[in-house]
Design an enzyme around this catalytic site. Structure first.
Site, PDB file in Angstrom:
ATOM      1  N   PRO A 101       0.808  -0.708  -0.135  1.00  0.00           N
ATOM      2  CA  PRO A 101      -0.039  -0.169   0.132  1.00  0.00           C
ATOM      3  C   PRO A 101       0.804   1.034   0.141  1.00  0.00           C
ATOM      4  O   PRO A 101       1.824   1.200   0.852  1.00  0.00           O
ATOM      5  CB  PRO A 101      -0.706  -0.392   1.081  1.00  0.00           C
ATOM      6  CG  PRO A 101      -0.820  -1.857   1.769  1.00  0.00           C
ATOM      7  CD  PRO A 101       0.072  -2.330   0.751  1.00  0.00           C
ATOM      8  N   ALA A 104       1.978   4.289   3.241  1.00  0.00           N
ATOM      9  CA  ALA A 104       0.879   3.661   4.442  1.00  0.00           C
ATOM     10  C   ALA A 104       2.443   3.847   5.516  1.00  0.00           C
ATOM     11  O   ALA A 104       1.500   2.845   6.845  1.00  0.00           O
ATOM     12  CB  ALA A 104       0.165   2.387   3.683  1.00  0.00           C
ATOM     13  N   GLY A 105       3.703   4.339   5.262  1.00  0.00           N
ATOM     14  CA  GLY A 105       4.088   3.606   5.946  1.00  0.00           C
ATOM     15  C   GLY A 105       5.059   1.901   6.507  1.00  0.00           C
ATOM     16  O   GLY A 105       5.733   2.010   7.004  1.00  0.00           O
ATOM     17  N   LEU A 106       4.847   1.790   5.108  1.00  0.00           N
ATOM     18  CA  LEU A 106       5.111   0.033   4.647  1.00  0.00           C
ATOM     19  C   LEU A 106       6.449   0.277   4.143  1.00  0.00           C
ATOM     20  O   LEU A 106       6.344  -1.345   2.788  1.00  0.00           O
ATOM     21  CB  LEU A 106       4.243  -0.098   4.653  1.00  0.00           C
ATOM     22  CG  LEU A 106       3.161  -0.401   5.346  1.00  0.00           C
ATOM     23  CD1 LEU A 106       1.588  -1.923   5.216  1.00  0.00           C
ATOM     24  CD2 LEU A 106       3.777  -1.017   7.250  1.00  0.00           C
ATOM     25  N   GLY A 107       6.680   0.898   3.318  1.00  0.00           N
ATOM     26  CA  GLY A 107       8.279   1.127   3.338  1.00  0.00           C
ATOM     27  C   GLY A 107       8.212   1.276   1.589  1.00  0.00           C
ATOM     28  O   GLY A 107       8.870   0.211   1.125  1.00  0.00           O
ATOM     29  N   SER A 108       7.390   1.562   0.595  1.00  0.00           N
ATOM     30  CA  SER A 108       6.245   1.578  -0.035  1.00  0.00           C
ATOM     31  C   SER A 108       7.549   2.057  -1.265  1.00  0.00           C
ATOM     32  O   SER A 108       8.426   2.321  -2.262  1.00  0.00           O
ATOM     33  CB  SER A 108       5.299   1.749  -0.957  1.00  0.00           C
ATOM     34  OG  SER A 108       4.744   3.720  -0.589  1.00  0.00           O
ATOM     35  N   SER A 109       7.965   3.945  -0.473  1.00  0.00           N
ATOM     36  CA  SER A 109       9.099   4.558  -1.709  1.00  0.00           C
ATOM     37  C   SER A 109      10.805   3.850  -1.070  1.00  0.00           C
ATOM     38  O   SER A 109      10.854   3.912  -2.808  1.00  0.00           O
ATOM     39  CB  SER A 109       9.071   5.999  -0.700  1.00  0.00           C
ATOM     40  OG  SER A 109       9.641   5.943  -0.026  1.00  0.00           O
ATOM     41  N   ALA A 110      10.782   3.508  -0.415  1.00  0.00           N
ATOM     42  CA  ALA A 110      12.326   2.486  -0.409  1.00  0.00           C
ATOM     43  C   ALA A 110      12.310   1.839  -1.104  1.00  0.00           C
ATOM     44  O   ALA A 110      13.481   1.389  -2.235  1.00  0.00           O
ATOM     45  CB  ALA A 110      12.217   2.406   0.955  1.00  0.00           C
ATOM     46  N   ASP A 148      14.367   2.772   5.750  1.00  0.00           N
ATOM     47  CA  ASP A 148      13.545   2.054   4.965  1.00  0.00           C
ATOM     48  C   ASP A 148      14.516   0.617   4.032  1.00  0.00           C
ATOM     49  O   ASP A 148      14.127   0.062   3.754  1.00  0.00           O
ATOM     50  CB  ASP A 148      12.615   2.463   4.134  1.00  0.00           C
ATOM     51  CG  ASP A 148      11.466   3.357   5.071  1.00  0.00           C
ATOM     52  OD1 ASP A 148      12.456   2.846   6.687  1.00  0.00           O
ATOM     53  OD2 ASP A 148      11.152   3.987   5.161  1.00  0.00           O
TER      54      ASP A 148
HETATM   55  C1  MEV Z   1       9.864   6.094   8.014  1.00  0.00           C
HETATM   56  O1  MEV Z   1       8.972   5.072   7.389  1.00  0.00           O
HETATM   57  C2  MEV Z   1      10.612   6.277   9.674  1.00  0.00           C
HETATM   58  C3  MEV Z   1      10.718   8.060   9.552  1.00  0.00           C
HETATM   59  O2  MEV Z   1      11.743   7.523  10.733  1.00  0.00           O
HETATM   60  C4  MEV Z   1      11.379   8.149   8.158  1.00  0.00           C
HETATM   61  C5  MEV Z   1      13.503   8.232   8.155  1.00  0.00           C
HETATM   62  O3  MEV Z   1      13.228   6.967   9.127  1.00  0.00           O
HETATM   63  O4  MEV Z   1      13.217   8.582   7.611  1.00  0.00           O
HETATM   64  C6  MEV Z   1      10.246   8.670  10.132  1.00  0.00           C
END
Ligand code: MEV
Length: 309
Positions: A101, A104-110, A148
């Site tokens: 997704p 959503a904080g699940l590493g999609s962009s990396a 990430d």
């Molecule tokens: C993002 O997945 C996590 C953050 O700690 C940013 C980062 O580590 O670059 C919010």
């Protein structure tokens, strides 16, 4: 990857390259300030192929409704420009698909940036891939800690800090419930908000950041000892601290409450916050927690961290 589709007319495309997503169990945001974080790779990926073109370079990701060219000034356009420059690539049409997704904080962009790096420079070293992906990731994140991309590259479960980089953890895979808030947010904006709170409040943000670093170290020790109760307590403590630094969201709090009521040992938002996802640790009760979330109309799934390398 179950949901990946072939790009149209793939005969002249490069070989597909892929990279996976991640979940931060403890220490997001604190890791930006040099503290330790605990994270694991998930079995969801971005897959990418490239095709030489005479025109402008483009990036198409139908699953995320992204369609940009190298001259676009939005974040994906800037990331494409940075990736091509870092990889010293000629004009290409990139096509990506993903079952992660987005935003959503699940590493999609990396995962996207690493898959593109592997696709554009298949013979480059892992360090070069990390540098290329990092150039793209810097457009999605503000001051990315690098966790990430490092996790996406190495897989498994790991501790991470800016100075020491990624240290693999020899622990069994960890099963977690992931609840999706359905609210997309920008990591760069969340990280920038925390930075401004850091300088404007009376030290509450700095104290909460340090607390999360401590809980991450405690949680890593607990995980190594198989002490799930302590790991769960560390997760819940971090959720509270993430609220103090201003990246909480009532919808995420509601999901945490439902998960805890259904028997989770700990639950928290994961990633940059302000939206995105919640994770809950509920060994042996994952499906009860999913059912409780479903009963409140929250979308969720069970994932195993560190099962992929
Ligand atoms: C993002 O997945 C996590 C953050 O700690 C940013 C980062 O580590 O670059 C919010």
């Amino acid at each position: 990857m179950p949901s990946a589709s072939e790009p149209p007319g793939n005969s002249t495309h490069t070989a597909p390259a892929s990279a996976g997503g991640k979940i931060i169990v403890l220490g997001e945001h604190a890791v930006v300030y040099g503290h330790t974080a605990l994270a694991g790779a998930i079995d969801r990926v971005v897959r990418c192929q490239a095709k030489p073109t005479d025109g402008l370079s483009t990036l198409s990701i139908p699953a995320w409704k992204i369609e940009v060219s190298v001259t676009d000034e939005d974040t994906p356009g800037k990331a494409l420009r940075a990736l091509l420059l870092a990889a010293r690539a000629d004009s290409v049409a990139l096509h990506a698909d993903s079952n992660i997704p987005p935003a959503a904080g699940l590493g999609s962009s990396a995962a996207l940036c690493l898959a593109v790096a592997r696709c554009l420079a298949p013979d480059a070293s892992p360090e070069e891939h990390r540098a290329i992906a990092g150039a793209g990731e810097a457009q999605f994140h503000d001051r990315p800690s690098g966790i990430d991309v490092a996790l996406s590259q190495c897989g498994g479960m790991a501790r991470y800090d800016r100075l020491g980089g990624l240290v693999p953890l020899n622990v069994p895979p960890l099963s977690l419930v992931v609840g999706l808030s359905g609210v997309q947010r920008s990591t760069a904006v969340q990280v920038a908000n925390v930075a401004s709170k850091m300088t404007s409040d009376q030290g509450q943000t700095a104290t909460a950041i340090a607390e999360m670093g401590d809980r991450a170290k405690e949680g890593i020790a607990a995980l190594r000892n198989g002490d799930m109760e302590t790991l769960g307590r560390c997760m819940s403590a971090c959720h509270e601290a993430l609220g103090i630094i201003g990246v909480g969201l009532p919808r995420l709090d509601a999901m945490v409450e439902v998960a805890m009521d259904a028997g989770a040992l700990g639950a928290k938002l994961t990633g940059a916050g302000g939206g995105g996802a919640m994770i809950a640790l509920a060994p042996g009760r994952e499906f009860e927690v999913c059912a409780a979330l479903g009963a409140e109309n929250f979308e969720s799934f069970v994932t195993t961290l560190g099962a992929t390398t």
